[in-house]
Design a protein around this motif. Structure first.
Motif, PDB file in Angstrom:
ATOM      1  N   ARG A 187      73.071  -0.346  72.792  1.00 33.87           N
ATOM      2  CA  ARG A 187      73.381   0.733  71.860  1.00 33.87           C
ATOM      3  C   ARG A 187      72.630   0.609  70.538  1.00 33.87           C
ATOM      4  NH1 ARG A 187      78.489  -0.590  73.951  1.00 33.87           N
ATOM      5  NH2 ARG A 187      79.083  -1.675  72.035  1.00 33.87           N
ATOM      6  N   VAL A 188      71.436   0.033  70.578  1.00 31.18           N
ATOM      7  CA  VAL A 188      70.671  -0.126  69.342  1.00 31.18           C
ATOM      8  C   VAL A 188      69.322   0.572  69.472  1.00 31.18           C
ATOM      9  CG1 VAL A 188      71.781  -2.309  68.739  1.00 31.18           C
ATOM     10  CG2 VAL A 188      69.661  -2.331  70.054  1.00 31.18           C
ATOM     11  N   ARG A 189      68.790   0.977  68.299  1.00 30.80           N
ATOM     12  CA  ARG A 189      67.446   1.559  68.250  1.00 30.80           C
ATOM     13  C   ARG A 189      66.454   0.421  68.029  1.00 30.80           C
ATOM     14  NH1 ARG A 189      66.255   4.571  63.996  1.00 30.80           N
ATOM     15  NH2 ARG A 189      68.035   3.958  62.714  1.00 30.80           N
ATOM     16  N   ARG A 190      65.621   0.179  69.020  1.00 29.41           N
ATOM     17  CA  ARG A 190      64.715  -0.957  68.994  1.00 29.41           C
ATOM     18  C   ARG A 190      63.466  -0.665  68.185  1.00 29.41           C
ATOM     19  NH1 ARG A 190      65.547  -3.324  74.295  1.00 29.41           N
ATOM     20  NH2 ARG A 190      63.461  -4.240  74.222  1.00 29.41           N
ATOM     21  N   GLY A 191      62.837  -1.748  67.681  1.00 26.87           N
ATOM     22  CA  GLY A 191      61.568  -1.647  66.984  1.00 26.87           C
ATOM     23  C   GLY A 191      60.398  -1.867  67.922  1.00 26.87           C
ATOM     24  N   ALA A 192      59.214  -2.064  67.347  1.00 32.10           N
ATOM     25  CA  ALA A 192      57.988  -2.149  68.143  1.00 32.10           C
ATOM     26  C   ALA A 192      57.798  -3.509  68.803  1.00 32.10           C
ATOM     27  CB  ALA A 192      56.785  -1.832  67.254  1.00 32.10           C
ATOM     28  N   LEU A 193      58.256  -4.595  68.151  1.00 32.93           N
ATOM     29  CA  LEU A 193      58.024  -5.926  68.705  1.00 32.93           C
ATOM     30  C   LEU A 193      58.971  -6.189  69.864  1.00 32.93           C
ATOM     31  CD1 LEU A 193      57.585  -8.097  65.474  1.00 32.93           C
ATOM     32  CD2 LEU A 193      55.858  -6.832  66.771  1.00 32.93           C
ATOM     33  N   ALA A 194      58.462  -6.873  70.879  1.00 28.34           N
ATOM     34  CA  ALA A 194      59.296  -7.222  72.036  1.00 28.34           C
ATOM     35  C   ALA A 194      60.321  -8.280  71.632  1.00 28.34           C
ATOM     36  CB  ALA A 194      58.421  -7.750  73.158  1.00 28.34           C
ATOM     37  N   PRO A 195      61.524  -8.255  72.209  1.00 29.47           N
ATOM     38  CA  PRO A 195      62.475  -9.350  71.974  1.00 29.47           C
ATOM     39  C   PRO A 195      61.899 -10.672  72.481  1.00 29.47           C
ATOM     40  CG  PRO A 195      63.555  -7.469  73.006  1.00 29.47           C
ATOM     41  CD  PRO A 195      62.079  -7.219  73.082  1.00 29.47           C
ATOM     42  N   ALA A 196      62.307 -11.767  71.845  1.00 22.23           N
ATOM     43  CA  ALA A 196      61.815 -13.081  72.263  1.00 22.23           C
ATOM     44  C   ALA A 196      62.896 -14.124  72.034  1.00 22.23           C
ATOM     45  CB  ALA A 196      60.554 -13.458  71.487  1.00 22.23           C
ATOM     46  N   LEU A 197      62.866 -15.168  72.848  1.00 21.37           N
ATOM     47  CA  LEU A 197      63.737 -16.323  72.659  1.00 21.37           C
ATOM     48  C   LEU A 197      62.897 -17.389  71.966  1.00 21.37           C
ATOM     49  CD1 LEU A 197      66.486 -17.665  73.165  1.00 21.37           C
ATOM     50  CD2 LEU A 197      65.596 -18.449  75.380  1.00 21.37           C
ATOM     51  N   ILE A 198      63.215 -17.654  70.697  1.00 19.27           N
ATOM     52  CA  ILE A 198      62.426 -18.566  69.865  1.00 19.27           C
ATOM     53  C   ILE A 198      63.219 -19.848  69.644  1.00 19.27           C
ATOM     54  CG2 ILE A 198      61.278 -18.892  67.652  1.00 19.27           C
ATOM     55  CD1 ILE A 198      59.997 -16.748  69.405  1.00 19.27           C
ATOM     56  N   ASP A 199      62.573 -20.968  69.943  1.00 17.03           N
ATOM     57  CA  ASP A 199      63.198 -22.286  69.825  1.00 17.03           C
ATOM     58  C   ASP A 199      62.631 -22.992  68.596  1.00 17.03           C
ATOM     59  OD1 ASP A 199      64.099 -24.912  70.103  1.00 17.03           O
ATOM     60  OD2 ASP A 199      63.955 -24.874  72.282  1.00 17.03           O
ATOM     61  N   ASN A 200      63.496 -23.259  67.597  1.00 17.61           N
ATOM     62  CA  ASN A 200      63.083 -24.062  66.444  1.00 17.61           C
ATOM     63  C   ASN A 200      64.097 -25.176  66.175  1.00 17.61           C
ATOM     64  OD1 ASN A 200      65.185 -22.631  65.323  1.00 17.61           O
ATOM     65  ND2 ASN A 200      63.986 -21.650  63.714  1.00 17.61           N
ATOM     66  N   GLY A 201      64.620 -25.707  67.251  1.00 23.10           N
ATOM     67  CA  GLY A 201      65.729 -26.676  67.227  1.00 23.10           C
ATOM     68  C   GLY A 201      66.840 -26.049  68.021  1.00 23.10           C
ATOM     69  N   PRO A 202      67.593 -25.123  67.417  1.00 16.92           N
ATOM     70  CA  PRO A 202      68.361 -24.180  68.223  1.00 16.92           C
ATOM     71  C   PRO A 202      67.423 -23.102  68.763  1.00 16.92           C
ATOM     72  CG  PRO A 202      68.679 -23.706  65.902  1.00 16.92           C
ATOM     73  CD  PRO A 202      67.824 -24.960  65.979  1.00 16.92           C
ATOM     74  N   ALA A 203      67.861 -22.380  69.763  1.00 13.05           N
ATOM     75  CA  ALA A 203      67.072 -21.263  70.300  1.00 13.05           C
ATOM     76  C   ALA A 203      67.768 -19.960  69.941  1.00 13.05           C
ATOM     77  CB  ALA A 203      66.924 -21.383  71.811  1.00 13.05           C
ATOM     78  N   TRP A 204      67.009 -19.024  69.392  1.00 13.14           N
ATOM     79  CA  TRP A 204      67.542 -17.732  68.962  1.00 13.14           C
ATOM     80  C   TRP A 204      66.842 -16.599  69.703  1.00 13.14           C
ATOM     81  CZ3 TRP A 204      71.527 -16.593  65.808  1.00 13.14           C
ATOM     82  CH2 TRP A 204      72.021 -17.604  64.970  1.00 13.14           C
ATOM     83  N   TRP A 205      67.617 -15.653  70.205  1.00 14.26           N
ATOM     84  CA  TRP A 205      67.041 -14.367  70.572  1.00 14.26           C
ATOM     85  C   TRP A 205      66.761 -13.610  69.275  1.00 14.26           C
ATOM     86  CZ3 TRP A 205      64.951 -12.563  74.819  1.00 14.26           C
ATOM     87  CH2 TRP A 205      65.289 -13.141  76.045  1.00 14.26           C
ATOM     88  N   VAL A 206      65.530 -13.173  69.088  1.00 21.90           N
ATOM     89  CA  VAL A 206      65.178 -12.382  67.906  1.00 21.90           C
ATOM     90  C   VAL A 206      64.722 -11.000  68.383  1.00 21.90           C
ATOM     91  CG1 VAL A 206      64.640 -14.392  66.500  1.00 21.90           C
ATOM     92  CG2 VAL A 206      62.819 -13.313  67.792  1.00 21.90           C
ATOM     93  N   VAL A 207      65.282  -9.979  67.768  1.00 20.75           N
ATOM     94  CA  VAL A 207      65.070  -8.603  68.225  1.00 20.75           C
ATOM     95  C   VAL A 207      64.803  -7.723  67.019  1.00 20.75           C
ATOM     96  CG1 VAL A 207      66.057  -6.638  69.447  1.00 20.75           C
ATOM     97  CG2 VAL A 207      66.629  -8.968  70.177  1.00 20.75           C
TER      98      VAL A 207
END
Length: 292
Positions: free
Chosen positions: A147-167
């Motif tokens: 139910r969200v309006r997405r932006g241009a960048l693809a979602p990604a799972l980024i690991d910098n110690g913990p792992a975050w989905w960034v959208v």
């Protein structure tokens, strides 16, 4: 039972009540992991930290970081807040405006400027990298973002110690208006081993900040986190990875927490080596002793 010095802080805040609370135990030398986890669960804050003497050469101090349910190798607001607490207690002193934090993610450099409530501390986050996904996740991701309006960048799972989905969402207004499906977000993060999902959107040009951010960690007992350093570092890493940083600038300001009645501000920069730094101010709210 030995009494210990205890602080409760407000991190990424220019005044008490604007940021993200943090509990800090200043001398945890004889607490084992089970006792630390139990206390972190009892505080019911997003994170609690425990200060220890350094083990690695060159470290100013060592810290262990716990959510109510697990230990984290790195987290942003606990790193900034713990450095503030250590300096306030006189347990370490910056050398040429720098500290080195030892944590499970390694030795992390920190910069320090100013004094007291106006002191600004920044930490270089572990480098965020996309994590390969070995489980089918597309349906879970679609459900979490239904139910969200997405932006241009693809979602990604980024690991910098913990792992975050960034959208990336369409804009800051989409971030502010998001009604999270916490069950779907919890299912996504549990399936993929992420600590949470963070959404971001660009603010209008006349705003006093460049990005609006929200972060959700329902599987870890934190429906929404007020102001989140590691998530913002992960976002910066992904924007940089995608080549989208020039439109934002190598230094920018994030607004997070407004939807929870807060007004957190995170100063983010990406250096010439592509490393993300996150920083801001911390307020001491509670000073006392702990029996545990």
């Amino acid at each position: 039972m030995r009494r210990r010095e205890f602080l409760q802080l407000d991190v990424f805040a220019d005044r008490p009540g604007a940021g993200n609370p943090l509990a800090v135990v200043l001398d945890a030398r004889d607490l084992d992991t089970a006792a630390m986890q139990a206390f972190a669960n009892w505080t019911n804050l997003s994170e609690t930290t425990f200060v220890l003497p350094p083990v690695e050469a060159g470290a100013s101090y060592r810290v262990r970081i716990f959510t109510p349910r697990q230990e984290l190798p790195f987290a942003g607001h606990p790193s900034i807040g713990t450095a503030h607490a250590v300096l306030e207690a006189g347990l370490a002193q910056p050398v040429d405006g720098r500290l080195v934090q030892e944590c499970a993610a390694g030795l992390l450099p920190m910069t320090v400027s100013g004094e007291g409530a106006a002191r600004r501390i920044a930490v270089r986050a572990p480098r965020g990298r996309p994590r390969p996904l070995r489980v089918p996740h597309e349906d879970a991701l679609s459900a979490a973002l239904a139910r969200v309006r997405r932006g241009a960048l693809a979602p990604a799972l980024i690991d910098n110690g913990p792992a975050w989905w960034v959208v990336e969402l369409a804009d800051a207004a989409a971030v502010r208006a998001m009604v999270p499906d916490l069950a779907a977000i919890a299912a996504l993060t549990e399936l993929t081993g992420a600590v949470g999902l963070a959404v971001f959107g660009r603010a209008p040009a006349d705003s006093d900040h460049q990005l609006a951010v929200r972060a959700f960690c329902p599987a870890d007992g934190i429906p929404e986190d007020p102001v989140t350093g590691s998530a913002n570092a992960a976002i910066a890493a992904w924007i940089h990875e995608c080549g989208a940083l020039p439109a934002l600038g190598s230094r920018y300001l994030v607004s997070q927490g407004r939807e929870m009645g807060r007004d957190g501000r995170i100063e983010v920069s990406v250096d010439r080596d592509g490393e993300a730094w996150i920083g801001g101010c911390t307020q001491t709210v509670i000073r006392g002793t702990l029996d545990w």
